[in-house]
Write a protein that holds these residues in place. Structure first.
Motif, short mmCIF file in Angstrom:
data_model
loop_
_atom_site.label_atom_id
_atom_site.label_comp_id
_atom_site.label_asym_id
_atom_site.label_seq_id
_atom_site.Cartn_x
_atom_site.Cartn_y
_atom_site.Cartn_z
N PHE A 5 -0.55 -8.53 6.37
CA PHE A 5 -0.05 -9.89 6.53
C PHE A 5 -0.66 -10.82 5.48
CE2 PHE A 5 -0.80 -14.13 8.33
CZ PHE A 5 0.50 -14.55 8.52
N THR A 6 -1.97 -10.70 5.27
CA THR A 6 -2.66 -11.54 4.30
C THR A 6 -2.14 -11.30 2.89
OG1 THR A 6 -4.66 -11.58 5.67
CG2 THR A 6 -4.92 -12.14 3.34
N GLN A 7 -1.93 -10.04 2.53
CA GLN A 7 -1.41 -9.72 1.20
C GLN A 7 -0.01 -10.29 1.00
OE1 GLN A 7 -2.77 -8.34 -1.40
NE2 GLN A 7 -4.71 -7.70 -0.52
N ILE A 8 0.84 -10.13 2.00
CA ILE A 8 2.22 -10.61 1.89
C ILE A 8 2.26 -12.13 1.79
CG2 ILE A 8 4.44 -10.79 3.11
CD1 ILE A 8 3.74 -7.99 4.33
N MET A 9 1.47 -12.80 2.63
CA MET A 9 1.47 -14.26 2.60
C MET A 9 0.90 -14.80 1.30
SD MET A 9 3.08 -15.73 4.82
CE MET A 9 2.57 -17.31 4.14
N GLY A 10 -0.12 -14.13 0.76
CA GLY A 10 -0.68 -14.56 -0.52
C GLY A 10 0.37 -14.50 -1.62
N ILE A 43 4.11 -5.38 -2.58
CA ILE A 43 4.45 -3.99 -2.23
C ILE A 43 3.34 -3.04 -2.68
CG2 ILE A 43 6.00 -2.07 -2.80
CD1 ILE A 43 8.29 -4.15 -2.80
N ALA A 44 2.84 -3.22 -3.90
CA ALA A 44 1.78 -2.35 -4.42
C ALA A 44 0.50 -2.49 -3.60
CB ALA A 44 1.51 -2.68 -5.89
N ALA A 45 0.13 -3.73 -3.28
CA ALA A 45 -1.10 -3.97 -2.51
C ALA A 45 -0.99 -3.38 -1.11
CB ALA A 45 -1.38 -5.47 -2.43
N CYS A 46 0.17 -3.54 -0.47
CA CYS A 46 0.35 -3.01 0.88
C CYS A 46 0.40 -1.48 0.88
CB CYS A 46 1.62 -3.59 1.51
SG CYS A 46 1.46 -5.35 1.93
N VAL A 76 7.18 -0.53 5.05
CA VAL A 76 6.75 -1.92 4.86
C VAL A 76 7.38 -2.52 3.61
CG1 VAL A 76 4.75 -3.40 4.41
CG2 VAL A 76 4.61 -1.62 6.16
N SER A 77 7.63 -1.71 2.60
CA SER A 77 8.26 -2.21 1.37
C SER A 77 9.64 -2.80 1.66
CB SER A 77 8.39 -1.09 0.34
OG SER A 77 7.12 -0.61 -0.04
N THR A 78 10.37 -2.19 2.60
CA THR A 78 11.68 -2.72 3.00
C THR A 78 11.54 -4.11 3.62
OG1 THR A 78 12.66 -0.53 3.32
CG2 THR A 78 13.66 -2.36 4.54
N TYR A 79 10.52 -4.28 4.46
CA TYR A 79 10.28 -5.58 5.07
C TYR A 79 9.95 -6.62 4.00
CZ TYR A 79 7.93 -9.35 7.51
OH TYR A 79 7.54 -10.59 7.94
#
Length: 213
Positions: free
Chosen positions: A175-180, A202-205, A99-102
């Motif tokens: 998704f919520t973490q990334i969008m935030g 990245i850390a949160a995910c 997911v970090s790559t994304y």
């Protein structure tokens, strides 16, 4: 590789002429300068030194999508192509980090294409103004969710993540973490803030995924 839903595929299959792309790029650039909500056809025509009739010719009538709908489709296509190409390049090398790559690829796109990203964030995630746009919105959200799920699956296959059942609640939380983080980055689009928000996402995910293992 992400498998697209029928709705997402229909959005991805729309094609634009070079003239239409020029008009769309100007429309998006104007949104970056004056705010997405402040764009009008008159302003866009003046910015391009074109008549309203010319814009209507390229984006009016029953055979064409309107300018706003076309911009929604165009930004979807361009972001999907950029993200897909760059992730597929990294899938086979040591730089792949699930997911970090994304997240890194997404933030790269937002940084490089800020005029696309502002429009993307404003309409796809903050606006539900009519049924057609909600349809485009949902098609794109489905692609994002599929991409996140695929990143976890690939990470599991490569031993980057342990095996666990990937639940929709996890995808929603990621998704919520990334969008935030993207929203915070877009409010102050300088390099340091982009890097800070990317690291935060990245850390949160990573924490969310580890909690599932």
């Amino acid at each position: 590789m992400t498998i697209l839903s029928a709705e997402a595929q229909s959005v991805n299959n729309v094609s634009f002429s070079s003239k239409q792309i020029d008009i769309l790029e100007a429309y998006l650039e104007l949104g970056l300068k004056q705010g997405v909500a402040g764009i009008t056809l008159q302003k866009n025509a003046g910015h391009l030194k074109l008549s309203l009739g010319t814009i209507h010719y390229h984006f009016g009538g029953k055979k064409n999508h309107g300018l706003l709908d076309s911009a929604l489709i165009y930004v979807s296509q361009e972001s999907f192509k950029y993200i897909s190409f760059n992730i597929e390049q990294q899938e086979t090398n040591a730089n792949f980090n699930g997911v970090s790559t994304y997240i890194h690829t997404l933030f790269d796109w937002v940084s490089i294409k800020q005029h696309h990203a502002l429009f993307w964030i404003y309409y796809f995630y903050l606006s539900t103004y009519d049924e057609r746009s909600r349809r485009f919105n949902q098609a794109y959200l489905d692609m994002v969710h599929q991409r996140l799920r695929a990143m976890i699956v690939m990470g599991q296959k490569k031993g980057f993540y342990p095996k666990f059942t990937i639940r929709q609640t996890l995808i929603d939380q990621l998704f919520t973490q990334i969008m935030g983080s993207l929203l915070l980055a877009s409010h102050d689009p300088n390099k340091e803030n982009f890097q800070r928000q990317e690291k935060s996402a990245i850390a949160a995910c990573d924490t969310l995924i580890k909690a599932m293992s």
